[in-house]
Design an enzyme around this catalytic site. Sequence first.
Site, mmCIF file in Angstrom:
data_model
loop_
_atom_site.group_PDB
_atom_site.id
_atom_site.type_symbol
_atom_site.label_atom_id
_atom_site.label_comp_id
_atom_site.label_asym_id
_atom_site.label_seq_id
_atom_site.Cartn_x
_atom_site.Cartn_y
_atom_site.Cartn_z
ATOM 1 N N VAL A 71 0.841 -1.197 0.000
ATOM 2 C CA VAL A 71 0.000 0.000 0.000
ATOM 3 C C VAL A 71 0.875 1.246 0.000
ATOM 4 C CG1 VAL A 71 -1.727 1.293 1.317
ATOM 5 C CG2 VAL A 71 -1.759 -1.192 1.360
ATOM 6 N N CYS A 72 0.456 2.247 -0.756
ATOM 7 C CA CYS A 72 1.039 3.591 -0.673
ATOM 8 C C CYS A 72 -0.120 4.566 -0.856
ATOM 9 C CB CYS A 72 2.148 3.789 -1.696
ATOM 10 S SG CYS A 72 1.589 3.764 -3.411
ATOM 11 N N ARG A 73 0.164 5.775 -1.252
ATOM 12 C CA ARG A 73 -0.912 6.753 -1.410
ATOM 13 C C ARG A 73 -1.803 6.415 -2.604
ATOM 14 N NH1 ARG A 73 -2.237 10.974 -4.344
ATOM 15 N NH2 ARG A 73 -3.532 12.568 -3.419
#
Length: 194
Positions: A71-73
């Site tokens: 997960v990231c932005r």
Amino acid sequence: MTIDASRAPGLTPAALRRLTEGGRGPRVLDVRTPGEFRTVHIPGSYNVPLDTLREHRAELLDHLDEDVVLVCRSGARASQAGGALAEAGMPHLRVLEGGMTAWEASGAPVNRGEARWDLERQVRLVAGAVVLVTGVAGLLVPGVHLIGTAIGAGLTFAALSNTCAMGMMLSKLPYNRGPRTDIRTVVASLRDRS
């Protein structure tokens, strides 16, 4: 061997939510900066910033099972992390489609901390300010406007290569770093959950 990280299968926020609500869902590794993670993150996720993940991927690999979601932005850094882990020998990875932006938009649960600007917004501010200042200064000092042109070229390259040198530099600032992610603590947490 080059691995196309963009081919890592995606996982929708709804699908990840169903998996996590079932008890023992996948390991969720959040590869954003500690500052971004402290602002908002998925409950139960582990913060392993992209640079830390790249540096310690072999060590992490020993403590990850086959069910890992990155997960990231928005998904770009998570895809890069997927490439790094795939090169280290982890074939089964998924990336949260749309990242934290999509997770929050879906109404899924989050842990919130102190509000701060995300890295993409900081890049827009710095790039826009440099272009604005050099454009105005270029009216008085010939050639200064070329700095803004260089920033534009850098942003174009960032979009085409799905990397961002300015974002990487900004992630090193104390505002974004927050408390340093201790890889031993992350590994111990991963081991405890096994």
